[in-house]
Design an enzyme around this catalytic site. Structure first.
Site, PDB file in Angstrom:
ATOM      1  N   THR A 386      12.292  -7.591  -2.426  1.00 15.48           N
ATOM      2  CA  THR A 386      12.365  -6.265  -3.009  1.00 15.48           C
ATOM      3  C   THR A 386      13.615  -5.521  -2.598  1.00 15.48           C
ATOM      4  O   THR A 386      14.120  -5.697  -1.501  1.00 15.48           O
ATOM      5  CB  THR A 386      11.147  -5.461  -2.514  1.00 15.48           C
ATOM      6  OG1 THR A 386      10.010  -6.247  -2.721  1.00 15.48           O
ATOM      7  CG2 THR A 386      11.034  -4.129  -3.166  1.00 15.48           C
ATOM      8  N   ASN A 406       9.552 -10.593  -4.643  1.00 14.18           N
ATOM      9  CA  ASN A 406       8.579 -10.663  -3.546  1.00 14.18           C
ATOM     10  C   ASN A 406       9.278 -11.087  -2.261  1.00 14.18           C
ATOM     11  O   ASN A 406      10.030 -10.305  -1.713  1.00 14.18           O
ATOM     12  CB  ASN A 406       7.376 -11.536  -3.898  1.00 14.18           C
ATOM     13  CG  ASN A 406       6.178 -11.199  -3.017  1.00 14.18           C
ATOM     14  OD1 ASN A 406       6.098 -10.095  -2.483  1.00 14.18           O
ATOM     15  ND2 ASN A 406       5.252 -12.114  -2.860  1.00 14.18           N
ATOM     16  N   GLU A 425       5.708 -13.620  -7.163  1.00 17.57           N
ATOM     17  CA  GLU A 425       4.875 -12.407  -7.225  1.00 17.57           C
ATOM     18  C   GLU A 425       3.393 -12.708  -7.342  1.00 17.57           C
ATOM     19  O   GLU A 425       2.549 -11.839  -7.092  1.00 17.57           O
ATOM     20  CB  GLU A 425       5.314 -11.549  -8.422  1.00 17.57           C
ATOM     21  CG  GLU A 425       5.392 -10.079  -8.127  1.00 17.57           C
ATOM     22  CD  GLU A 425       6.514  -9.749  -7.155  1.00 17.57           C
ATOM     23  OE1 GLU A 425       6.219  -9.194  -6.093  1.00 17.57           O
ATOM     24  OE2 GLU A 425       7.676 -10.074  -7.459  1.00 17.57           O
ATOM     25  N   SER A 458       2.890  -2.514  -4.098  1.00 14.49           N
ATOM     26  CA  SER A 458       2.992  -1.307  -3.277  1.00 14.49           C
ATOM     27  C   SER A 458       4.269  -0.540  -3.582  1.00 14.49           C
ATOM     28  O   SER A 458       4.536   0.490  -2.953  1.00 14.49           O
ATOM     29  CB  SER A 458       3.000  -1.682  -1.795  1.00 14.49           C
ATOM     30  OG  SER A 458       1.807  -2.323  -1.445  1.00 14.49           O
ATOM     31  N   GLY A 478       9.479  -3.449   1.317  1.00 10.78           N
ATOM     32  CA  GLY A 478       8.650  -3.565   2.523  1.00 10.78           C
ATOM     33  C   GLY A 478       7.203  -3.898   2.250  1.00 10.78           C
ATOM     34  O   GLY A 478       6.363  -3.747   3.138  1.00 10.78           O
ATOM     35  N   GLY A 479       6.870  -4.353   1.025  1.00 13.28           N
ATOM     36  CA  GLY A 479       5.479  -4.708   0.742  1.00 13.28           C
ATOM     37  C   GLY A 479       4.554  -3.543   1.049  1.00 13.28           C
ATOM     38  O   GLY A 479       4.829  -2.397   0.682  1.00 13.28           O
TER      39      GLY A 479
END
Ligand code: DON
Length: 577
Positions: A386, A406, A425, A458, A478-479
């Site tokens: 990301t 991802n 993803e 997120s 950062g997920g």
């Protein structure tokens, strides 16, 4: 390396927005080559500004803004450039979200990947019903149908001022003529290559990528040139679609039909009034916007508990963790693709509901993890890497864009003869209820795998306005750390009055309900020494993670923008007259 292996409360009225999806297929699109000359608009800011992930994309944006482009033109040029010069996360083989504020109105574009038509709910489970390790992370079967090219096409066609070819030009230049590789990029390549070894063709394309050396990508230059000439249709129905489908045949699930049927979707952003600002952020299929609004409002609701609590003190960490516990319980239960599952957006962002949740925060000790359930009651049916950049132009239009493949370098699969790095993803789906994904977060049936469904994200590209004018443009990778990071930086700016760059650089931490009472710290500013002891004494476990986020933010002070790039990354800012 996977990113996270272990390593005032103003009375706030929330605008509840019905989720309206409008399909916007590229097929009906009029080519954006011939735009009518735009009416001359008066500038409302002293300059345009950008905060982006690397210097090449900064150069691209500067060029586009100087050619008369607006924030959307610059954003599209940045996105294509990062696909070349930031290949670990910039992409055309992934997807993302764009929050826009154009001519005083908010918009949100969802160009998230979708599961292939051949995907099935249990595709990552073995005969015993256990998750097959790594299958949704590495290699061909991890790939979702990419949305970035259609997303950029839709955004530029709707709001851009320049010709499509103009905004593609910088990316083509960097792919054809090369760019100098940074140490950070080489390090990330080396780490990722270990995971992909023997599983994908990653090294065929990225084996020669070395710090200080000029890196050219001829196949990718050819793809970008075709997209520049033909628009998004090359990627979804043309030669590029054929090449991607041919690469996947016999290995993965995605076919040309998947590409042909892909559509980016315009949705209503999440909107909330907070602390005198209006917050515009990402709706489902992101969990991030709802999460961010819940965090901001819960903190405002318990403002008295925060009185005299200093930033990043043990008590601050505890109170924020208490709030985060409740937000992540809701995330796991209710969040998924709104086209497949009725996400209770209005209830989850309702002031009274959030105040009730805030009232359950224990100011003295960590609430027992097991006692924290999703908050809407049991009546809800179970079924039903990301990079970020921020741009504002001198006309006051803003773009907040987060997009991803991802993990770094996605699945590690590069579509043959295209140089396109394909995403992983599919790992953002819940492969099995209750089993954690790469970011350690769990999900329910709301986020189970179905053909054409978008995995829960997120990513939270966010814009704050005051009196109808842009005040802050912010986002990060950062997920599951994305919206907790944005939340902390917003607190630093508005609650602690820190200057922007300091607010972005300050220590960050993360808690997400599971693992129980665990506070993650970051390598950039570790939690150690006395602070660590005091947090542990409150009943928390501390755990290091190997990634710290990469916030890119722009703040407008009066009529003058300032920009800050996270010192944790190789980001660059420019203020452009
Ligand atoms: O959509 C999501 O939430 C994740 N796929 C984002 C991944 C990410 O931020 C990786 N970056 N560090």
């Amino acid at each position: 390396m996977r990113l996270f292996h272990n390593a005032k409360a103003s009375a706030s009225g929330l605008a509840l927005v019905a989720l309206v999806s409008v399909s916007a297929g590229f097929l009906e699109a009029t080519p954006a080559y011939a735009k009518p000359p735009a009416k001359a608009q008066p500038a409302v800011l002293t300059a345009s500004a950008i905060a982006v992930a690397d210097k090449y994309s900064a150069d691209a944006a500067e060029q586009i803004l100087k050619e008369g482009g607006n924030a959307v033109d610059a954003a599209v040029a940045i996105a294509f450039t990062l696909a070349v010069t930031y290949p670990e996360a910039g992409n055309i083989g992934g997807g993302g979200f764009m929050t826009l504020y154009v001519d005083g109105k908010p918009y949100f574009l969802d160009y998230r990947e979708r599961a292939p038509l051949a995907a099935t709910k249990n595709m990552y489970l073995d005969d015993k019903g256990e998750v097959i390790k790594g299958m949704s992370l590495f290699g061909y079967r991890a790939v979702g149908v990419p949305g970035t090219v259609d997303g950029m096409w839709q955004a530029q066609r709707r709001f851009g001022k320049l010709k499509w070819k103009q905004v593609l030009a910088p990316a083509i230049h960097y792919a054809r003529d090369g760019f100098e590789v940074s140490q950070q990029l080489q390090d990330r390549r080396d780490e990722a290559a270990k995971d992909f070894a023997g599983k994908t063709n990653f090294d065929t394309y990225f084996g020669n990528l070395k710090q200080g050396v000029n890196f050219k990508q001829a196949d990718l230059a050819a793809v970008l040139t075709r997209i520049s000439d033909q628009g998004a249709k090359d990627f979804y129905r043309g030669k590029t679609a054929d090449l991607i489908a041919a690469s996947m045949r016999g290995h993965g699930l995605m076919t040309k039909a998947d590409l042909q049927q892909y559509k980016a979707v315009w949705r209503q952003p999440i909107q909330a009034d907070w602390n005198g600002y209006r917050v515009y952020t990402a709706p489902p299929p992101s969990s991030g916007g709802i999460g961010l609004v819940q965090l901001l409002k819960m903190k405002a609701d318990i403002a008295p508990d925060f009185k005299d609590v200093t930033l990043n003190s043990p008590q601050y960490v505890h109170l924020i963790a208490e709030i985060e516990k409740r937000v992540f319980a809701d995330r796991a239960q209710y969040l998924g693709d709104p086209d497949f599952y009725k996400v209770p957006i209005a209830q989850l962002t309702d002031d009274a509901y959030i105040a009730k949740r805030a009232g359950e925060v224990n100011p003295n000790a960590p609430s027992d993890t097991k006692s924290i359930q999703a908050g809407l009651g049991t009546s809800m049916p179970e079924k039903a890497e990301t990079t970020h950049f921020s741009v504002i132009d001198k006309w006051g239009n803003a773009v907040s864009n987060t997009y991803t493949i991802n993990g770094y370098f996605g699945s590690g699969v590069v579509a043959d003869r295209t140089g396109i790095v394909l995403n992983d993803e599919m790992d953002d789906f819940s492969a099995k209820p209750g089993v954690a994904n790469m970011f350690g977060v769990v999900g329910s049936d709301a986020n189970s795998i179905e053909p054409k469904k978008r995995p829960l994200s997120s990513m939270s590209p966010t814009i704050l306005t005051k009196d109808g004018k842009v005040s802050l443009v912010i986002g990060t990778p950062g997920g599951s750390r994305i919206f907790t990071s944005i939340f902390q930086v917003i607190n630093n700016i508005y609650d602690f009055n820190m200057p922007l760059q300091e607010a972005v650089g300050a220590m960050r931490f993360h808690h997400q309900l599971l693992p129980p009472n665990t506070i993650f710290w970051e390598p950039y500013k570790p939690i150690e020494g006395e602070l660590a002891k005091q947090i542990e004494a409150k009943g928390y476990m501390l755990k290091g993670q190997d990634f710290s986020g990469d916030i890119q933010a722009i703040k407008v002070n009066g009529d003058t923008p300032e920009a800050a790039a996270d010192p944790r990354g190789r980001g660059v800012t420019r203020v452009i007259q």
